[in-house]
Design a protein around this motif. Structure first.
Motif, mmCIF file in Angstrom:
data_model
loop_
_atom_site.group_PDB
_atom_site.id
_atom_site.type_symbol
_atom_site.label_atom_id
_atom_site.label_comp_id
_atom_site.label_asym_id
_atom_site.label_seq_id
_atom_site.Cartn_x
_atom_site.Cartn_y
_atom_site.Cartn_z
ATOM 1 N N GLN A 108 12.781 28.963 6.767
ATOM 2 C CA GLN A 108 12.124 28.642 5.510
ATOM 3 C C GLN A 108 12.032 29.900 4.653
ATOM 4 O OE1 GLN A 108 11.471 25.519 5.243
ATOM 5 N NE2 GLN A 108 10.660 25.492 3.168
ATOM 6 N N LEU A 109 12.474 29.800 3.413
ATOM 7 C CA LEU A 109 12.550 30.973 2.550
ATOM 8 C C LEU A 109 11.251 31.169 1.793
ATOM 9 C CD1 LEU A 109 16.117 30.495 1.073
ATOM 10 C CD2 LEU A 109 15.439 31.963 2.954
ATOM 11 N N GLU A 110 10.853 32.435 1.681
ATOM 12 C CA GLU A 110 9.719 32.802 0.845
ATOM 13 C C GLU A 110 10.231 33.807 -0.183
ATOM 14 O OE1 GLU A 110 6.543 34.210 3.220
ATOM 15 O OE2 GLU A 110 6.254 32.311 4.287
ATOM 16 N N THR A 287 20.910 32.211 -8.644
ATOM 17 C CA THR A 287 19.533 32.594 -8.374
ATOM 18 C C THR A 287 19.425 33.303 -7.033
ATOM 19 O OG1 THR A 287 19.020 30.482 -7.307
ATOM 20 C CG2 THR A 287 18.727 30.630 -9.708
ATOM 21 N N LEU A 288 18.278 33.921 -6.820
ATOM 22 C CA LEU A 288 18.037 34.628 -5.565
ATOM 23 C C LEU A 288 18.044 33.664 -4.388
ATOM 24 C CD1 LEU A 288 17.286 37.314 -4.182
ATOM 25 C CD2 LEU A 288 14.888 36.787 -4.636
ATOM 26 N N ARG A 289 17.501 32.477 -4.583
ATOM 27 C CA ARG A 289 17.449 31.481 -3.511
ATOM 28 C C ARG A 289 18.850 31.011 -3.126
ATOM 29 N NH1 ARG A 289 12.899 28.638 -2.163
ATOM 30 N NH2 ARG A 289 11.955 29.374 -4.118
ATOM 31 N N GLU A 290 19.679 30.756 -4.113
ATOM 32 C CA GLU A 290 21.051 30.329 -3.836
ATOM 33 C C GLU A 290 21.822 31.416 -3.098
ATOM 34 O OE1 GLU A 290 21.727 27.436 -7.765
ATOM 35 O OE2 GLU A 290 22.473 29.509 -7.731
ATOM 36 N N ALA A 291 21.642 32.664 -3.520
ATOM 37 C CA ALA A 291 22.361 33.771 -2.885
ATOM 38 C C ALA A 291 21.942 33.957 -1.436
ATOM 39 C CB ALA A 291 22.130 35.056 -3.673
ATOM 40 N N ILE A 292 20.667 33.798 -1.148
ATOM 41 C CA ILE A 292 20.189 33.988 0.228
ATOM 42 C C ILE A 292 20.690 32.872 1.129
ATOM 43 C CG2 ILE A 292 18.124 34.016 1.677
ATOM 44 C CD1 ILE A 292 16.667 35.445 -0.568
ATOM 45 N N ILE A 293 20.654 31.637 0.653
ATOM 46 C CA ILE A 293 21.079 30.508 1.488
ATOM 47 C C ILE A 293 22.573 30.569 1.766
ATOM 48 C CG2 ILE A 293 21.333 27.998 1.540
ATOM 49 C CD1 ILE A 293 18.705 27.802 0.002
ATOM 50 N N ILE A 294 23.377 30.763 0.720
ATOM 51 C CA ILE A 294 24.824 30.836 0.922
ATOM 52 C C ILE A 294 25.200 32.115 1.668
ATOM 53 C CG2 ILE A 294 27.055 30.933 -0.272
ATOM 54 C CD1 ILE A 294 25.853 29.191 -2.443
ATOM 55 N N GLY A 295 24.472 33.202 1.420
ATOM 56 C CA GLY A 295 24.732 34.438 2.153
ATOM 57 C C GLY A 295 24.461 34.314 3.641
#
Length: 421
Positions: A108-110, A287-295
């Motif tokens: 889960q991302l914060e 976005t930061l969220r997209e980059a973290i999930i795909i990363g």
């Protein structure tokens, strides 16, 4: 004189047919031998005697097979009524994939609000309009109708053909199935789409935007396996990427099926880089969220060095945004033996911010530190001096001292080459 023959009771004389009185009389006489009951089976006009133990086993097997057939029929009826058939290979993979304790799923991302605001400064103010598969199809149709282009010679372009109305009707039915698909067998017509010459046009009829998340995963499995790399790239870019971005934007997280679809798309790493990763960074709106999930997909899975090196080179040369730092840091952490050309491009990427008036985000400093830790021996002496000079104008109170220490303690590649053996 010969021995007198004992008279055999009539009840022991074999008769083809015995009446009821003889049977009763025979049952009253006790025999010394324990006779096993025999079962006579007639096969091909010849009699074969089977013991009671073997016959019991045969009857047990018959009962078990009959019970299995009954259970299978009942199961198939239930599955058909629920609209979920049985596919052994897919079911086994789904059981292992959709378990509750799947460790490959991202946590889960914060997301820090301050980091998001800092990255918004580097996003493109005028992003390009994102094209979908429908937009591409309509553009090709317009080109044909206006006769601007009479013939498509590009191998990647859609070759428009008149589709039989019966085919259109069939794939509209496929669309209804895919919009409510959860598990089980897929329509055979759907599996044939990658083999068609006008597969993009047929795919557009099924309206991929209405597919369920599970259907999208199955679609990525089929298209990644059957399409060539350049065609798979188009499918990733026009179908998969918009769906993933919309899902993250709406729910602030990515559906598990879509996450697995993204993971399955790495089956063709070149298509993944050119169809998902590079377009996402080039859009300027990642976005930061997209980059973290795909990363997380890139970091957890093995990718060939050549594809990763090409992606690093492209990321280093494009206009900077916050997502670039995230993907660069993840790729640096994979510790590839990068060519000097790629290392030089990354050095020039960081040196390009020396006169940038904006304050660089923490992600930029983190990717800078990761690069220095992994490739400090692959830079030249001149590049080392330039990077140390960069630290005077772009510094972070915690990260910059570590970067300076790594650079000062490193041995450059030109010094190693000049040392005598």
């Amino acid at each position: 004189m010969g021995k007198t023959k004992k008279k055999v009771p009539k009840c022991f004389v074999a008769k083809p047919y015995t009446n009821l009185a003889d049977q009763i009389t025979g049952d009253q006489i006790v025999s010394n031998k324990k006779k096993e009951p025999k079962i006579r089976l007639r096969q091909d006009e010849s009699e074969e005697v089977i013991s009671s133990q073997l016959s019991k086993r045969i009857l047990d097997q018959v009962r078990e097979q009959k019970q299995e057939i009954t259970d299978n029929d009942a199961t198939e009826k239930n599955l058909i009524s629920l609209g979920s058939g049985s596919d052994s290979e897919e079911d086994e993979e789904d059981k292992s994939m959709f378990g509750e304790d799947d460790k490959d799923y991202y946590e889960q991302l914060e997301i820090n609000v301050e980091d998001e605001k800092a990255l918004e400064m580097f996003m493109s103010k005028n992003p390009e309009t994102r094209l979908t598969l429908g937009d591409m199809i309509m553009e090709k149709i317009t080109e044909k109708q206006t006769e601007i282009q009479t013939q498509f010679t590009d191998a990647e372009s859609l070759q428009l053909q008149d589709v039989d109305p019966r085919v259109v009707q069939m794939y509209k039915g496929v669309k209804q199935v895919l919009s409510t698909y959860r598990s089980g067998k897929l329509p055979k017509a759907f599996k044939l789409i990658p083999k068609l010459r006008n597969w993009e046009q047929i795919l557009y009829i099924t309206e991929p935007s209405t597919w369920s998340a599970a259907a999208m995963y199955q679609g990525v499995r089929i298209f990644a396996s059957n399409l060539k790399e350049n065609m798979a790239q188009r499918f990733y870019n026009l179908v998969l990427l918009p769906r993933i971005r919309d899902d993250i934007d709406e729910y602030k997280k990515l559906n598990f099926h879509l996450y697995q679809a993204l993971k399955k798309s790495l089956f063709k790493p070149g298509a993944f880089m050119k169809g998902i990763l590079i377009p996402l960074c080039e859009s300027g709106t990642c976005t930061l969220r997209e980059a973290i999930i795909i990363g997380s997909i890139v970091g957890k899975n093995s990718i060939p060095m050549l594809h990763s090196a090409a992606a690093i080179l492209k990321l280093a040369e494009m206009d900077y945004n916050g997502a670039t730092s995230i993907f660069l840091r993840i790729l640096f952490d994979k510790k590839y033996a990068l060519p000097y050309r790629v290392v030089d491009a990354v050095v020039f990427h960081f040196l390009g911010f020396e006169h940038d008036p904006r304050e660089m985000p923490v992600l930029w400093h983190q990717s800078f530190l990761t690069f220095v830790q992994r490739y400090k021996t692959d830079i030249s002496s001149e590049q080392k001096k330039a990077l140390l000079k960069l630290l005077r104008s772009k510094s972070h109170p915690i990260i910059t001292p570590d970067i300076r220490r790594e650079l000062e303690s490193s041995t450059c590649r030109d010094i190693e080459m000049s040392e005598p053996l």
